[in-house]
Write an enzyme that holds these catalytic residues in place. Structure first.
Site, short mmCIF file in Angstrom:
data_model
loop_
_atom_site.label_atom_id
_atom_site.label_comp_id
_atom_site.label_asym_id
_atom_site.label_seq_id
_atom_site.Cartn_x
_atom_site.Cartn_y
_atom_site.Cartn_z
N ARG A 51 0.86 -1.18 0.00
CA ARG A 51 0.00 0.00 0.00
C ARG A 51 0.90 1.23 0.00
O ARG A 51 2.11 1.12 0.13
CB ARG A 51 -0.95 -0.02 1.21
CG ARG A 51 -0.26 -0.50 2.48
CD ARG A 51 -0.85 0.07 3.70
NE ARG A 51 -0.69 1.52 3.69
CZ ARG A 51 0.47 2.13 3.94
NH1 ARG A 51 1.56 1.46 4.22
NH2 ARG A 51 0.53 3.45 3.89
N ARG A 88 -6.80 -0.05 -7.19
CA ARG A 88 -6.84 1.06 -6.21
C ARG A 88 -7.05 2.35 -7.00
O ARG A 88 -6.09 2.94 -7.49
CB ARG A 88 -5.53 1.16 -5.41
CG ARG A 88 -5.13 0.01 -4.51
CD ARG A 88 -5.88 -0.09 -3.19
NE ARG A 88 -6.08 1.07 -2.37
CZ ARG A 88 -5.33 1.46 -1.33
NH1 ARG A 88 -4.25 0.78 -1.01
NH2 ARG A 88 -5.64 2.52 -0.60
N ASP A 241 -1.68 10.81 -2.17
CA ASP A 241 -1.99 9.75 -3.14
C ASP A 241 -2.23 10.32 -4.53
O ASP A 241 -2.15 9.59 -5.53
CB ASP A 241 -3.20 8.95 -2.68
CG ASP A 241 -2.84 8.18 -1.43
OD1 ASP A 241 -2.94 8.76 -0.34
OD2 ASP A 241 -2.43 7.01 -1.56
O1 MRU Z 1 -4.69 3.41 1.74
P1 MRU Z 1 -3.19 3.53 1.83
O2 MRU Z 1 -2.62 2.97 3.09
O3 MRU Z 1 -2.51 3.01 0.58
O4 MRU Z 1 -2.96 5.10 1.86
C1 MRU Z 1 -1.66 5.61 1.94
C2 MRU Z 1 -1.62 7.07 2.13
O5 MRU Z 1 -2.62 7.76 2.18
C3 MRU Z 1 -0.27 7.68 2.15
O6 MRU Z 1 -0.24 8.81 2.98
C4 MRU Z 1 0.07 8.09 0.72
O7 MRU Z 1 -0.05 7.01 -0.15
C5 MRU Z 1 1.41 8.61 0.60
S1 MRU Z 1 2.54 7.26 0.66
C6 MRU Z 1 4.10 7.74 0.47
#
Ligand code: MRU
Length: 358
Positions: A51, A88, A241
């Protein structure tokens, strides 16, 4: 970064196999998973074995490379792209990596596609490491300036949300890279780590920081505003993201509330932003960024460890409906600066650092 003294990346290939740290079990157990077929890559991304936006992109690139070893045809290329792209929807790094792989491989003769795809996946992983290292250098300069105004014994207090750490990238992390580099250079730090319900990625961040010997406290998501009101936060730094061309930042649900609290209390709010996380096609993040609506079970249940090992327990009444939007958008006006691999920039000025996209 190191786990039990041994250096790791979050994804790597070894003897023709792709391996990842299976993050579903952290911080309770450190497990490595091998991804052996395209379904395995798609499941690992969708079900969050891996993730974090940059790691999702790198995993997708390795998934395309795997597909090319099974059959290097245009049909397989399209099928692999289509299988991975929906896993995703919010993190733009997924599309960025898949588009890059598809463009390169379409122009590559079939007999060379498997080798080219593997070289590209490795390059995407290596580039991510270098991007995050540089983000760390620029972020360090901000932390260093704050430290210069502190009395001895008074640490620089940072607050972070979710896990934008090395396991969310290939290495270093985005928001954590400045922390690691500051700590390595002897700056006294304390990091407030938001729990980040529902999946508690703050536990991953705490695991990372603890492994690196960085002082931190795991706090509830509701504590940040209070800490800011009492002058206990010098700087907020989060990951992202997807960030729009105009500097709106989409990140893990709850980021927006931290930005509001930071704004109200005059606390600088920085976002660590690798360029593959910029969506140059979007200018209004609230209107145009798709927000994942995730499994209600992530909210109704909590995973932890107890006398019987790792277990999941229900925290809601069995019949209560649950909603689980996974990300939110922080408007550019609430963001002090974007820390990119090319430097730190005000959100509205992002294009000045990337003139090729202007
Ligand atoms: O749902 P996730 O755990 O994949 O979300 C991750 C985040 O929101 C992080 O803050 C984001 O991807 C930045 S990762 C360097």
């Amino acid at each position: 970064m190191k786990v039990n003294g041994k250096p790791y990346r979050s994804i790597w290939d070894e003897d023709g196999l792709v391996k990842v740290i299976d993050q579903r079990w952290l911080p309770h157990d450190f497990r490595i998973a091998t991804l052996i077929d395209l379904d395995g890559f798609a499941t690992a991304i969708r079900d969050m074995w891996v993730r974090g936006a940059p790691l999702i992109g790198a995993t997708a690139a390795y998934g395309m490379a795997h597909a090319m070893t099974t059959s290097p045809t245009d049909t397989t290329l399209t099928a692999a792209y289509d299988r991975l792209i929906d896993t995703r929807p919010t993190a733009i790094n997924l599309k960025w990596a898949l588009d890059r792989c598809r463009a390169t491989l379409s122009d590559t003769p079939e007999p060379q596609r498997a080798a080219t795809a593997l070289t590209l996946a490795r390059a995407i992983a290596d580039e991510d490491v270098e991007i995050n290292r540089r983000i760390g250098e620029y972020g360090f300069e901000i932390i260093e300036k704050i430290a210069a105004q502190k009395q001895p014994g008074d640490p620089v207090r940072l607050l972070t949300h979710c896990n934008a750490g090395w396991i969310a990238t290939v290495d270093w992390g985005t928001a954590t890279s400045p922390m690691y580099q500051a700590a390595d250079k002897g700056i006294d730090l304390h990091v407030w780590v938001d729990e980040t319900r529902p999946r508690n990625q703050g536990a991953l961040t705490s695991w990372e920081l603890g492994s690196h010997g960085i002082s931190h406290s795991y706090i509830t998501d509701n504590a940040g505003g209070h800490l800011m009101q009492h002058g206990l936060v010098d700087m907020v730094i989060t990951g992202t993201d997807r960030t729009t061309a105009t500097g709106d930042v989409c990140n893990k649900i709850g980021t927006y509330l931290k930005a509001l609290a930071a704004h109200d209390n005059g606390v600088p709010f920085y976002v660590a932003l690798p360029s593959p996380t910029i969506d140059w096609t979007v200018s209004d993040g609230i209107r145009d960024i798709p927000i994942e609506d995730r499994d209600p079970r992530e909210v109704s249940h909590v995973l932890g460890t107890g006398p019987n090992g790792i277990d999941s327990v229900r925290v809601t009444p069995p019949d209560s409906p649950v909603a689980n939007p996974a990300f939110d958008v922080t408007p550019a006006r609430l963001v002090t600066g974007l820390i990119t691999e090319r430097g730190v920039v005000a959100p509205h000025d992002l294009k000045s650092l990337f003139p090729e996209h202007a």
